[in-house]
Every structure is written in C-alpha cells, then in structure tokens.
Design a protein around this motif. Sequence first.
Motif, PDB file in Angstrom:
ATOM      1  N   ALA A  85       0.829  -1.202   0.000  1.00  0.00           N
ATOM      2  CA  ALA A  85       0.000   0.000   0.000  1.00  0.00           C
ATOM      3  C   ALA A  85       0.864   1.253   0.000  1.00  0.00           C
ATOM      4  O   ALA A  85       0.586   2.212  -0.726  1.00  0.00           O
ATOM      5  CB  ALA A  85      -0.932  -0.006   1.214  1.00  0.00           C
ATOM      6  N   SER A  86       1.920   1.240   0.809  1.00  0.00           N
ATOM      7  CA  SER A  86       2.829   2.391   0.850  1.00  0.00           C
ATOM      8  C   SER A  86       3.468   2.605  -0.518  1.00  0.00           C
ATOM      9  O   SER A  86       3.560   3.734  -1.010  1.00  0.00           O
ATOM     10  CB  SER A  86       3.911   2.171   1.914  1.00  0.00           C
ATOM     11  N   ALA A  87       3.918   1.513  -1.148  1.00  0.00           N
ATOM     12  CA  ALA A  87       4.600   1.617  -2.443  1.00  0.00           C
ATOM     13  C   ALA A  87       3.722   2.274  -3.492  1.00  0.00           C
ATOM     14  O   ALA A  87       4.174   3.136  -4.258  1.00  0.00           O
ATOM     15  CB  ALA A  87       5.033   0.226  -2.916  1.00  0.00           C
ATOM     16  N   TYR A  88       2.449   1.912  -3.543  1.00  0.00           N
ATOM     17  CA  TYR A  88       1.592   2.469  -4.592  1.00  0.00           C
ATOM     18  C   TYR A  88       1.195   3.906  -4.297  1.00  0.00           C
ATOM     19  O   TYR A  88       0.931   4.686  -5.215  1.00  0.00           O
ATOM     20  CB  TYR A  88       0.388   1.558  -4.825  1.00  0.00           C
ATOM     21  N   ALA A  89       1.162   4.297  -3.022  1.00  0.00           N
ATOM     22  CA  ALA A  89       0.977   5.714  -2.705  1.00  0.00           C
ATOM     23  C   ALA A  89       2.168   6.526  -3.206  1.00  0.00           C
ATOM     24  O   ALA A  89       2.012   7.602  -3.796  1.00  0.00           O
ATOM     25  CB  ALA A  89       0.811   5.892  -1.195  1.00  0.00           C
ATOM     26  N   PHE A  90       3.376   5.998  -2.995  1.00  0.00           N
ATOM     27  CA  PHE A  90       4.577   6.692  -3.470  1.00  0.00           C
ATOM     28  C   PHE A  90       4.595   6.772  -4.995  1.00  0.00           C
ATOM     29  O   PHE A  90       4.977   7.791  -5.574  1.00  0.00           O
ATOM     30  CB  PHE A  90       5.838   5.964  -2.989  1.00  0.00           C
ATOM     31  N   LEU A  91       4.165   5.702  -5.643  1.00  0.00           N
ATOM     32  CA  LEU A  91       4.152   5.643  -7.105  1.00  0.00           C
ATOM     33  C   LEU A  91       3.284   6.758  -7.683  1.00  0.00           C
ATOM     34  O   LEU A  91       3.699   7.485  -8.601  1.00  0.00           O
ATOM     35  CB  LEU A  91       3.636   4.267  -7.524  1.00  0.00           C
ATOM     36  N   VAL A  92       2.085   6.917  -7.147  1.00  0.00           N
ATOM     37  CA  VAL A  92       1.181   7.965  -7.633  1.00  0.00           C
ATOM     38  C   VAL A  92       1.811   9.340  -7.439  1.00  0.00           C
ATOM     39  O   VAL A  92       1.755  10.205  -8.323  1.00  0.00           O
ATOM     40  CB  VAL A  92      -0.177   7.874  -6.899  1.00  0.00           C
ATOM     41  N   LEU A 119       9.875   4.331  -1.873  1.00  0.00           N
ATOM     42  CA  LEU A 119       9.509   3.230  -2.767  1.00  0.00           C
ATOM     43  C   LEU A 119      10.576   2.146  -2.770  1.00  0.00           C
ATOM     44  O   LEU A 119      10.262   0.946  -2.724  1.00  0.00           O
ATOM     45  CB  LEU A 119       9.298   3.770  -4.181  1.00  0.00           C
ATOM     46  N   LEU A 120      11.836   2.531  -2.827  1.00  0.00           N
ATOM     47  CA  LEU A 120      12.926   1.553  -2.832  1.00  0.00           C
ATOM     48  C   LEU A 120      12.874   0.671  -1.593  1.00  0.00           C
ATOM     49  O   LEU A 120      13.032  -0.550  -1.684  1.00  0.00           O
ATOM     50  CB  LEU A 120      14.274   2.265  -2.912  1.00  0.00           C
ATOM     51  N   TYR A 121      12.637   1.275  -0.442  1.00  0.00           N
ATOM     52  CA  TYR A 121      12.676   0.513   0.804  1.00  0.00           C
ATOM     53  C   TYR A 121      11.416  -0.306   1.054  1.00  0.00           C
ATOM     54  O   TYR A 121      11.379  -1.108   1.979  1.00  0.00           O
ATOM     55  CB  TYR A 121      12.958   1.443   1.991  1.00  0.00           C
ATOM     56  N   THR A 122      10.378  -0.132   0.229  1.00  0.00           N
ATOM     57  CA  THR A 122       9.244  -1.063   0.328  1.00  0.00           C
ATOM     58  C   THR A 122       9.589  -2.414  -0.291  1.00  0.00           C
ATOM     59  O   THR A 122       8.922  -3.408  -0.026  1.00  0.00           O
ATOM     60  CB  THR A 122       7.991  -0.513  -0.384  1.00  0.00           C
ATOM     61  N   HIS A 123      10.614  -2.437  -1.151  1.00  0.00           N
ATOM     62  CA  HIS A 123      11.036  -3.656  -1.848  1.00  0.00           C
ATOM     63  C   HIS A 123       9.831  -4.322  -2.526  1.00  0.00           C
ATOM     64  O   HIS A 123       9.594  -5.528  -2.393  1.00  0.00           O
ATOM     65  CB  HIS A 123      11.699  -4.638  -0.881  1.00  0.00           C
ATOM     66  N   THR A 124       9.066  -3.513  -3.276  1.00  0.00           N
ATOM     67  CA  THR A 124       7.879  -4.000  -3.975  1.00  0.00           C
ATOM     68  C   THR A 124       8.146  -3.975  -5.470  1.00  0.00           C
ATOM     69  O   THR A 124       8.007  -2.936  -6.131  1.00  0.00           O
ATOM     70  CB  THR A 124       6.655  -3.133  -3.618  1.00  0.00           C
TER      71      THR A 124
END
Length: 354
Positions: free
Chosen positions: A176-183, A209-214
């Motif tokens: 969830a965090s990764a996709y918030a950062f992506l947007v 995003l990098l540290y979510t490792h997604t």
Amino acid sequence: VRGEALDTVAAWKEALLLLAFVVATFAAVRRLPGITAVDGLAAIYTVAVVLYALIPQSWLDGDATAKGELLAIRHHLLPVAGYALGRLTAVWWADRSRVGAILALAAAGVAVIGLVDLALISLQAWRESGVPGWYREQLALDYEGLSGLPENWIYNTGDEENPIRRLVSTFLSPLASAYAFLVGIVFVVGRQPFRWWWGVVGLILYAGLLYTHTRSAFVALAVGLVVLAIVQRRFAPLVVAVASVAVGGAFLAAYPSVGPSTHYTEEELEFLRENAAEDSGVPSSDPFSPSESSTESNWRNLRDGVEAVVRHPQGYGLGNAGTVARRTGVEIKAGESAYTELGIDTGLLGALAF
C-alpha cells in the motif's frame, strides 16, 4: 478499546471520505460534470456489487457469511466512492494540480514516517505493540511467521541471520505504501514548470519506494512514466522511467546488504523451518528469478484465481474471495488480484466493468 468499539473508531477513514464527498457535492452541485463512458462503467460495477449482495449465496454455490458479505460490500464500493470524490473535486477545483499536490505531499509524509521507522524503531517494538492484536483479534488474520505481524514486513533472504525489513509506514503494508509513493512520483515528474522543491519531494518518494522492496510497483512506475511521456509529449518522463528501472534493479540486487537488517525470534525460526520443510521445491532468493518464492507464489495464486473465474464465470457471491473470505473462515476461492477476486465475488460482469 476492543471489538465493535474499535471497529467503530477504525471507520474514521470512511467517515472522512463521506464528509469530503458531501462537501465536494455541495461545492460542485451547480456545475456537475457531464456523464462519461467511465462513469457508466462505474455505475455498472456498482450495480453488479449490489446485485450480487442481494442474490442468495445458495444460488451461486457461495459459502460467505452475512458478515463476509457486509465486509465485501465495503471493500468493493470504496473504490467507487473514491472515484466519485475525484470526479467532483476536479469540478470544484478547476486547478487539478492542487489535488495532485495534496496527494504527493501526503505520500511524502508517509515516506518520511516509514524511513524514520526503519532507522529508529526496532521490529521488536512492533512485535510488542498493538499491531499483532489488531490483525489477530479485529481482522481475524492470524500470522504465525512473524509473531503476529504480516510476514511481508520482512524480505526473507534465505539466511536465518539476515532477514531484511521493508518499509510499511502508516499503512502497515509495504504494498500500500509503495503504490501511494508511485502515484506521488508520477505527479511530481509531470509537473510543468518543474521546480526544485518538487525534485526534493520526488527523491523522498522514490527513497520510500525503494525501501518497500515492492517489485511490481517498480514495474508499474516505469509503465506509468512511459504513459506520462506519451500524453505530455515530453522526453523527460521517459528518461526518468529508464533511470528508475536501472536504480531499482541495482537496489533490489543490493538489498540483502544495504537493507535494514533485523532478527527472528526462536519461535519464528521454529515455524519457518517447519514451513520450509513442507515445501518440496527449492525456491530461489534471487529477486530476478522466476523461481523466487514470492514471485512463484504470486503467479501460482494468480493462475489459480483466473482458472476459478473461467470455470465459474457467474461468480459465487460477495465474500468468497481474498482477505474477506479468510477473515470470515470460508474457503478462499481466489486471491492475489483484485480482478480475480471480483470475478469470484461479482462474476465476469463486475470484474470487466472494474
């Protein structure tokens, strides 16, 4: 606070969404947006969800409980509410960049909190917090591999002495965090004219995003930036897309060495060893390998979900897929993908409209 009282408190997000929707409707009531094809699809999707909530489960060979159906209605209609709010807000605020800026800055705040958490707060503090109880008691999700915390909080390197933490932040989820950062990143890269402070925001978002490792988010970011380059007819987003793929790939390869290392408890190691012994395969820890354990599991679950929808295109009724099915103790007929879950819950009609 426990039980229904905590469920009520936890509904603050829905209450905030409702308040924002009412305010946006009132502000835009004199110049409502014209109906578009996407609005029509949203309406069809909503009708499908409501219809499948009304159809008896026995007619569709479903097993969901009444609680499961209610949870599924909330789960499936929240995207419609978010979409409707976005459409109204775009009319209310003619300068849509204000909406994007709010989203990007909020995501940057989430990134900062997550990075500070990785640097200063130990995993043991999370084990001793109320989070395991929240998942176990409120959500009926009993995670065993990490003392009640979701197992995807950790990147398992295959080395018992070197598990690596992933950024979870306020979402309590790396995905969830990764996709918030992506947007947020797509918005920042699309800014015209570009200002240096947006560059700082973009770097914070990309670090998070990098540290979510997604890995899926890395791919989605590159695709999104390519689409942005085509729509804006600019070369810069394409350059950023290529750079993000290169940096992301290098970071994934180096993550076991540069990521925030933590440790397993003896109880966790005992469970993990038993779980590994039940797996006849030899999964790879290489993040780029198709046999990497997470990748292999994701593809297997996705394939099984697609097959289930193809076999039963009329669907099983709400509450028979994903986390909702797990929470209510019924057979999970599909997971891993929102599309296959919708195919199970609302048939092909709902999935295709979505």
